[in-house]
Design an enzyme around this catalytic site. Structure first.
Site, short mmCIF file in Angstrom:
data_model
loop_
_atom_site.label_atom_id
_atom_site.label_comp_id
_atom_site.label_asym_id
_atom_site.label_seq_id
_atom_site.Cartn_x
_atom_site.Cartn_y
_atom_site.Cartn_z
N ASN A 1 -0.49 -0.81 13.50
CA ASN A 1 0.01 -1.89 12.65
C ASN A 1 1.21 -2.53 13.33
OD1 ASN A 1 -1.50 -1.42 10.04
ND2 ASN A 1 -0.57 0.59 10.31
N ARG B 1 0.85 -1.19 0.00
CA ARG B 1 0.00 0.00 0.00
C ARG B 1 0.89 1.24 0.00
NH1 ARG B 1 -3.70 -1.24 4.48
NH2 ARG B 1 -4.87 -2.32 2.86
N GLU C 1 -5.37 -13.64 9.31
CA GLU C 1 -4.55 -13.19 8.18
C GLU C 1 -3.06 -13.34 8.51
OE1 GLU C 1 -4.02 -9.20 5.38
OE2 GLU C 1 -5.49 -9.18 6.99
#
Length: 175
Positions: A87, A23, A123
């Protein structure tokens, strides 16, 4: 870090463990930079995903990055308070092109009342298998997750009262 004076524009790029670009955040403003950390502000910034899709952030944000901690923190200013998105990631590097880090999927969402939720464990487990994360990386990430949670509970660093508001005021002086 020459050239990163307050008010400088910077791009942010996140990658995955396998080196694939994940990203990219377009233009953001450096609010503070030294050899260990960087505080960045942005608002309505264009974000480009690895598949080329783009979207625009909805609210002002103050971002905290460090060269020693395996996490970064985004404080988002919303009408009903400050929300944080954390994050679990590699420490950042800056190479004249952009601030860069590896996103390791695990995230912590913190609400205005400072309660929090761990996100994306599934994930993380999937990517840990697919990209063959070394055991030492797994230990480092979970150790830093614990450290991050202590910061949240203690209202330390970017979670300190007034941190986001003060840096947002600085951001507004550069706009």
């Amino acid at each position: 870090m020459a050239g990163l004076l307050p008010g400088s524009n910077i791009r942010i790029q996140s990658y995955k463990h396998n080196g694939q670009l994940h990203r990219v955040w377009g233009s953001s403003l450096v609010l503070k930079s030294n050899s260990n950390m960087m505080i960045i502000g942005n608002d309505k910034t264009i974000v480009t995903e690895s598949d080329g899709r783009t979207w625009t952030t909805r609210e002002p944000a103050i971002c905290y990055f460090h060269t020693r901690y395996w996490f970064n923190v985004i404080g988002m200013l919303r009408n009903d308070g400050i929300y944080y998105y954390c994050n679990i990631s590699s420490p950042y590097v800056y190479d004249e092109e952009a601030l860069k880090y590896i996103d390791y999927d695990l995230d912590v969402k913190v609400f205005p009342d400072m309660t929090y939720t761990l996100l994306d464990e599934d994930e993380y487990e999937l990517h840990k298998q697919q990209m063959n994360y070394p055991k030492v990386i797994d230990r480092i990430l979970y150790s830093n997750l614990e450290y991050l949670i202590r910061w949240i509970r203690q209202s330390k660093g970017p979670f300190a009262p007034e941190f986001v508001d003060q840096w947002y005021e600085m951001y507004l002086t550069f706009r």
